[in-house]
Design a protein around this motif. Structure first.
Motif, PDB file in Angstrom:
ATOM      1  N   GLU A 159       7.231   7.342  10.805  1.00 38.65           N
ATOM      2  CA  GLU A 159       6.560   6.914  10.461  1.00 38.65           C
ATOM      3  C   GLU A 159       7.150   5.756   9.074  1.00 38.65           C
ATOM      4  OE1 GLU A 159       5.446  10.976   8.892  1.00 38.65           O
ATOM      5  OE2 GLU A 159       6.062   9.892  11.052  1.00 38.65           O
TER       6      GLU A 159
ATOM      7  N   GLY B 217      -0.200   9.061  -3.731  1.00 35.64           N
ATOM      8  CA  GLY B 217      -0.738   9.900  -1.995  1.00 35.64           C
ATOM      9  C   GLY B 217       0.220   9.522  -1.140  1.00 35.64           C
ATOM     10  N   ALA B 218       1.454   9.128  -1.716  1.00 37.72           N
ATOM     11  CA  ALA B 218       2.531   9.243  -0.304  1.00 37.72           C
ATOM     12  C   ALA B 218       3.242   9.853   0.490  1.00 37.72           C
ATOM     13  CB  ALA B 218       3.279   8.103  -0.926  1.00 37.72           C
ATOM     14  N   ASN B 219       4.015  10.374   1.693  1.00 36.53           N
ATOM     15  CA  ASN B 219       4.987  11.480   1.989  1.00 36.53           C
ATOM     16  C   ASN B 219       5.779  11.249   1.300  1.00 36.53           C
ATOM     17  OD1 ASN B 219       5.050  13.372   3.677  1.00 36.53           O
ATOM     18  ND2 ASN B 219       5.777  12.270   5.517  1.00 36.53           N
TER      19      ASN B 219
ATOM     20  N   ARG C  94      -0.692   4.659  -0.754  1.00 33.43           N
ATOM     21  CA  ARG C  94      -1.521   5.592   0.146  1.00 33.43           C
ATOM     22  C   ARG C  94      -0.734   5.775   1.104  1.00 33.43           C
ATOM     23  NH1 ARG C  94      -4.602   8.981  -1.827  1.00 33.43           N
ATOM     24  NH2 ARG C  94      -5.160   7.720  -3.769  1.00 33.43           N
ATOM     25  N   ASN C  95      -0.720   7.253   1.825  1.00 25.82           N
ATOM     26  CA  ASN C  95      -0.413   7.389   2.937  1.00 25.82           C
ATOM     27  C   ASN C  95       1.491   6.568   3.781  1.00 25.82           C
ATOM     28  OD1 ASN C  95      -2.415   9.179   3.524  1.00 25.82           O
ATOM     29  ND2 ASN C  95      -4.215   6.854   3.907  1.00 25.82           N
ATOM     30  N   SER C  96       1.453   5.311   3.017  1.00 25.14           N
ATOM     31  CA  SER C  96       3.145   5.685   3.434  1.00 25.14           C
ATOM     32  C   SER C  96       3.883   6.141   3.521  1.00 25.14           C
ATOM     33  CB  SER C  96       3.846   4.973   2.077  1.00 25.14           C
ATOM     34  OG  SER C  96       3.136   3.174   2.401  1.00 25.14           O
ATOM     35  N   THR C  97       4.947   6.163   4.342  1.00 24.45           N
ATOM     36  CA  THR C  97       5.997   7.458   4.332  1.00 24.45           C
ATOM     37  C   THR C  97       7.420   6.446   3.646  1.00 24.45           C
ATOM     38  OG1 THR C  97       5.464   8.449   5.657  1.00 24.45           O
ATOM     39  CG2 THR C  97       7.415   8.595   5.723  1.00 24.45           C
TER      40      THR C  97
ATOM     41  N   LYS D  11       5.840  19.709  -0.821  1.00 23.93           N
ATOM     42  CA  LYS D  11       5.221  19.039   0.256  1.00 23.93           C
ATOM     43  C   LYS D  11       6.666  18.105   0.645  1.00 23.93           C
ATOM     44  CE  LYS D  11       0.517  19.038  -0.332  1.00 23.93           C
ATOM     45  NZ  LYS D  11      -1.551  18.461  -0.201  1.00 23.93           N
TER      46      LYS D  11
ATOM     47  N   GLU E  67       0.558  -1.381   0.069  1.00 17.97           N
ATOM     48  CA  GLU E  67       0.149   0.006   0.221  1.00 17.97           C
ATOM     49  C   GLU E  67       0.721   1.206   0.524  1.00 17.97           C
ATOM     50  OE1 GLU E  67      -2.775   2.316  -0.048  1.00 17.97           O
ATOM     51  OE2 GLU E  67      -3.500   0.266  -0.045  1.00 17.97           O
TER      52      GLU E  67
ATOM     53  N   THR F 284       3.979  11.127  -5.006  1.00 20.08           N
ATOM     54  CA  THR F 284       2.995  11.825  -5.199  1.00 20.08           C
ATOM     55  C   THR F 284       1.712  11.788  -5.546  1.00 20.08           C
ATOM     56  OG1 THR F 284       5.199  13.402  -4.696  1.00 20.08           O
ATOM     57  CG2 THR F 284       2.544  14.490  -5.099  1.00 20.08           C
TER      58      THR F 284
END
Length: 262
Positions: free
Chosen positions: A78, A29-31, A4-7, A51, A2, A26
């Motif tokens: 994280e 939706g990853a950081n 999305r939202n992973s760093t 970002k 996954e 990006t």
């Protein structure tokens, strides 16, 4: 995996494959955290992707890696995906006695030692995550030594062997191990080459990264385009043919250098 939202920490994230990874991850939706050796390149990337979090760091430096870990683990606990992408590829004539050992070692440190040391430094952190991943970027040259770039060839073959061993050692952990295997890709890696590669034999960087991201999402251990599958087969059935094809480039470079000096 996954995304999305992973760093995600990407070494060498200011150009080429690294910069395209920034763009496409990006969009997923990853950081994103990136490293680079040059402050101006980091600033340009930050301007394109506000970002993104940047760290000036050289994977060829043990001290830089240790400092990077201290900063990242503190600021971004994280973090769960490490992409070892930083690379240096040079066309080298091994009979050029002006090359110093330090100069040769810099290429090994960037392409191989840096990858191993980054994994060793960040692995204890990643093992604590519920889901985590390590992506090591090797090369199609790992299957066919390219005589014009002997140090790069050796380093990338080493990255492939190390990644396979790492995957086996981590098979019962929460850390997934991926190998991204690009063929020749249109990036600035070849900017300083005496002879430019045939663009018809080079893959667009956005297409290569798209293949890699799709493979990550499907948990494919080897993130490779169709061209690499062809190279793998050819390396088994016609290894000498592949070697000789690559060696022609070195002959062209030597001939051009000879003509320039006359």
């Amino acid at each position: 995996m996954e995304l999305r939202n992973s760093t995600v920490l990407i070494t060498g994230g200011t150009s080429g494959i690294g910069l395209e990874l920034v763009k496409q991850l990006t969009e997923q939706g990853a950081n994103i955290l990136i490293t680079g050796r040059h402050a101006d390149a980091l600033k340009k990337t930050k301007a394109m992707f506000p970002k993104v979090h940047t760290f000036q760091s050289d994977v060829g430096s043990l001290q830089d890696i240790q400092q990077l870990y201290r900063e990242v683990s503190l600021q971004f606990p994280e973090l769960n995906i490490l992409i070892n992408n930083a690379g240096l590829m040079r066309l080298i004539d091994l009979m050029d006695h002006t090359l110093s050992l330090d100069d040769i070692n810099r290429e090994i440190a960037t392409n191989l030692t840096g990858t191993i040391q980054m994994v060793q430094q960040f692995l204890p952190h990643l093992l604590k995550k519920k889901t985590a991943a390590i992506v090591n970027v090797s090369s199609g040259i790992a299957f066919m030594a390219y005589s014009a770039a002997p140090v790069y060839s050796a380093a990338k073959a080493g990255v492939r062997a190390y990644t396979q061993a790492l995957r086996l050692q981590l098979e019962h952990t929460n850390v997934k191990v991926f190998e991204m295997i690009p063929p020749g890709v249109k990036t600035n890696l070849q900017n300083d080459w005496a002879i430019q590669p045939d663009p018809r034999m080079m893959m667009d960087v956005d297409k290569m990264v798209r293949v890699a991201i799709t493979g990550l999402q499907k948990d494919k251990p080897e993130l490779e385009p169709a061209m690499i599958k062809v190279i793998k087969v050819a390396s088994r059935i016609a290894p000498k043919l592949l070697l000789n094809m690559g060696h022609k480039e070195l002959k062209k470079i030597k001939e051009q250098t000879k003509n320039t000096q006359q």
